[in-house]
Write an enzyme that holds these catalytic residues in place. Structure first.
Site, PDB file in Angstrom:
ATOM      1  CB  CYS A  16      12.827   9.239   8.828  1.00 22.88           C
ATOM      2  SG  CYS A  16      13.407   8.052   7.671  1.00 22.88           S
ATOM      3  CD  GLU A  34      10.062  12.570  12.257  1.00 23.69           C
ATOM      4  OE1 GLU A  34       9.077  11.857  12.502  1.00 23.69           O
ATOM      5  OE2 GLU A  34      11.038  12.189  11.577  1.00 23.69           O
ATOM      6  CD  GLU A  89      13.757   1.374   9.796  1.00 21.48           C
ATOM      7  OE1 GLU A  89      14.058   2.469  10.313  1.00 21.48           O
ATOM      8  OE2 GLU A  89      14.330   0.317  10.074  1.00 21.48           O
ATOM      9  CE  LYS A 105      -2.002   2.661   3.140  1.00 19.13           C
ATOM     10  NZ  LYS A 105      -1.858   3.955   2.440  1.00 19.13           N
TER      11      LYS A 105
HETATM   12  C1  UN1 Z   1      13.943   8.349   4.788  1.00 15.20           C
HETATM   13  O1  UN1 Z   1      14.169   9.491   5.127  1.00 15.20           O
HETATM   14  O2  UN1 Z   1      12.850   7.826   5.067  1.00 15.20           O
HETATM   15  O3  UN1 Z   1      19.676   8.312   3.908  1.00 15.20           O
HETATM   16  C2  UN1 Z   1      14.882   7.537   3.996  1.00 15.20           C
HETATM   17  C3  UN1 Z   1      18.859   8.990   3.271  1.00 15.20           C
HETATM   18  C4  UN1 Z   1      18.107   8.339   2.138  1.00 15.20           C
HETATM   19  C5  UN1 Z   1      16.971   7.541   2.660  1.00 15.20           C
HETATM   20  C6  UN1 Z   1      16.097   8.293   3.606  1.00 15.20           C
HETATM   21  N1  UN1 Z   1      19.002   7.503   1.366  1.00 15.20           N
HETATM   22  O4  UN1 Z   1      18.630  10.145   3.564  1.00 15.20           O
END
Ligand code: UN1
Length: 498
Positions: free
Chosen positions: A286, A387, A252, A177
């Protein structure tokens, strides 16, 4: 403008509308009058059909030799190389980040395809001596079954590839999804898999919203594992639901990533890193740098210079080549950034730059927010703890490396961290002591490569890793195999004691 294309769910190799007939529009965040596509708004009936298709396909897919499964991934990588520019443009249209970044996002899927294709001829287990004579022992990786995947909008192709490609090479079938803000890139990715020869039903796509389409996917009894990337708030619900049925569940989630800048750092380099880490992808990673912890001896200079840099960033539609920062994904994210600006000001942080939505002229059609910097931030303020997922950076002063590490660790999250210093001793201390799944030295908090483990500690994750061999660990289950060729009953732990 030509009317937008309508996409059905992909179930058993066929595109079908939601059983309810409901749809939703995917709007460009840079220009909300631009309808990128119309997608199925799915519910439990659609999820059930997709899971059944995946369960049926599993019966044969699991028996395809892994090197053959891998060849499909390799060909997918080749097809993505050819279509990279087109898919990057569509991704900028639906997600907003600038073209150089969406090219990078497609590239990350290409990298994952090649890396996981190589795994088709590895997928190593162990052989080990038996404690008994004339007995052979080994462990082999077995697929898990139907895997349910819930993907976020910030890496619309890379993150689905992190989930799908390892799952496929290991012999699983999938129902994914995509995020409701960015479903198109998942269709592009899966269409390339199909063109590369993936059999019908091995990957199924169900589009829609979390409560209606995500929840039934997590709860479906035939779904044997769940992989989720998104907020800690939603991840907690997903994890609890999965736990009810003892389903392996990879989460995650959020970050509040710190970049430490010590007084011996190359300040020019640290500035480049901070601007990229904080404002790349409009802060919507993230891994984004949302705190700079800078030594008090260089804090004034660093702060003045980063404010100057942020002021000059060109914000606009990411399809235009000279633009450096695109919009936020939607109205809610603008509201979140706006709310946190107020929270920070109420707590006594000093707004040094930005802090407002941009809605005039070239910005009038989309969800734009000015690159924002707060000074005078204390480590325990909410702006330094929670965040935001927007282009909002807090500058916190520290006194030396130990103080910096203490501040960096003083949060609930633990995804990415960075240290800028020329002192190798301090760098190794930080590598050892920073509580995070990723630590960079003299590079910003963003920029993970696909063949290393990706994930974090504390509230960022539940111990699993994407990328690298960690992904294989999640998408396989161990089977230990003993073959006794002695032609007699041999009792472990008993007969070997003789
Ligand atoms: C994310 O922010 O969910 O390391 C992944 C990084 C990218 C992946 C980020 N290659 O910023």
């Amino acid at each position: 403008m030509a009317s937008a294309k309508t996409y059905g769910n992909l179930i058993g190799g066929k595109f079908v509308p939601a059983k309810s007939g409901k749809t939703f529009e995917n709007l460009s965040p840079a220009d909300t009058s631009d309808v990128v596509g119309v997608f199925a708004s799915s519910d439990d009936a659609d999820v059930d059909a997709a899971v059944k298709a995946a369960a049926k396909a599993y019966e044969t897919w699991r028996l395809v030799p892994a090197p053959k499964r891998a060849e499909i991934l390799y060909r997918t990588g080749e097809l993505l190389v050819k279509r990279k520019e087109e898919f990057a443009r569509d991704m900028t249209r639906e997600m907003g980040k600038v073209l150089s970044e969406t090219r990078g996002d497609v590239q990350e899927a290409i990298d994952t395809a090649y890396y996981m294709a190589g795994e088709g001829r590895r997928l190593f287990g162990q052989t080990t001596p038996s404690e008994l004579q004339n007995k052979f022992a080994m462990s082999v990786r077995m697929p898990v079954g139907v895997c349910g995947m819930i993907a976020p909008w910030n890496f619309p192709m890379a993150i689905p590839s992190w989930k799908l490609f390892p799952a496929l090479v290991c012999g699983n079938t999938c129902v994914i999804k995509p995020a409701e803000d960015t479903p198109l890139s998942t269709f592009h990715l899966v269409e390339m898999l199909m063109e590369a020869g993936l059999p019908d039903g091995v990957v199924n796509i169900v589009t829609g919203f979390g409560p209606e389409a995500g929840a039934p996917l997590v709860e479906h009894p035939k779904v044997r594992a769940i992989s989720f990337t998104g907020s800690s708030e939603v991840g907690r619900i997903v994890g609890q639901k999965a736990a009810g049925n003892f389903k392996p569940c990879s989460l995650e989630m959020g970050g509040k990533n710190a970049m430490i800048v010590l007084d011996d750092a190359n300040l020019d380099l640290a500035l480049d890193g901070a601007v990229w880490g904080a404002f790349g992808t409009s802060g919507q990673r993230c891994t984004a740098t949302s705190r700079v912890i800078v030594d008090k001896r260089v804090a004034a200079e660093f702060t003045a210079r980063i404010v100057e840099r942020a002021k000059k960033l060109r914000v606009g539609n990411g399809l235009e080549e000279n633009i450096e920062m695109g919009p936020q994904i939607n109205k809610q994210q603008i509201e979140t950034s706006t709310r946190y600006v107020k929270v920070a000001q109420d707590e006594g942080a000093a707004l040094l730059q930005g802090g407002v939505a941009l809605a005039e002229g070239v910005h009038s059609k989309g969800h734009f927010f000015a690159p924002t910097i707060f000074g005078k931030v204390q480590a325990k303020m909410r702006i330094a703890q929670e965040e935001v997922f927007g282009p909002v950076l807090s500058v916190i002063e520290c006194d030396g490396v130990e103080d910096a590490i203490r501040i960096a660790n003083g949060i609930e999250y633990g995804l990415s961290t960075a240290l800028y210093s020329r002192d190798v001793n301090k760098a190794f201390r930080a590598i050892r002591d920073l509580e995070a799944g990723i630590t960079y030295v003299n590079a910003p908090t963003i920029g993970a490569e696909v063949h290393l483990p990706f994930g974090g500690v504390k509230q960022t994750g539940n111990g699993h890793r994407e990328g690298g061999t960690g992904a294989l660990d999640f998408y396989t289950t161990w089977k230990s195999v003993y073959i006794d060729y002695s032609d007699k009953l041999q009792r472990a732990q008993i007969d070997n004691a003789k």
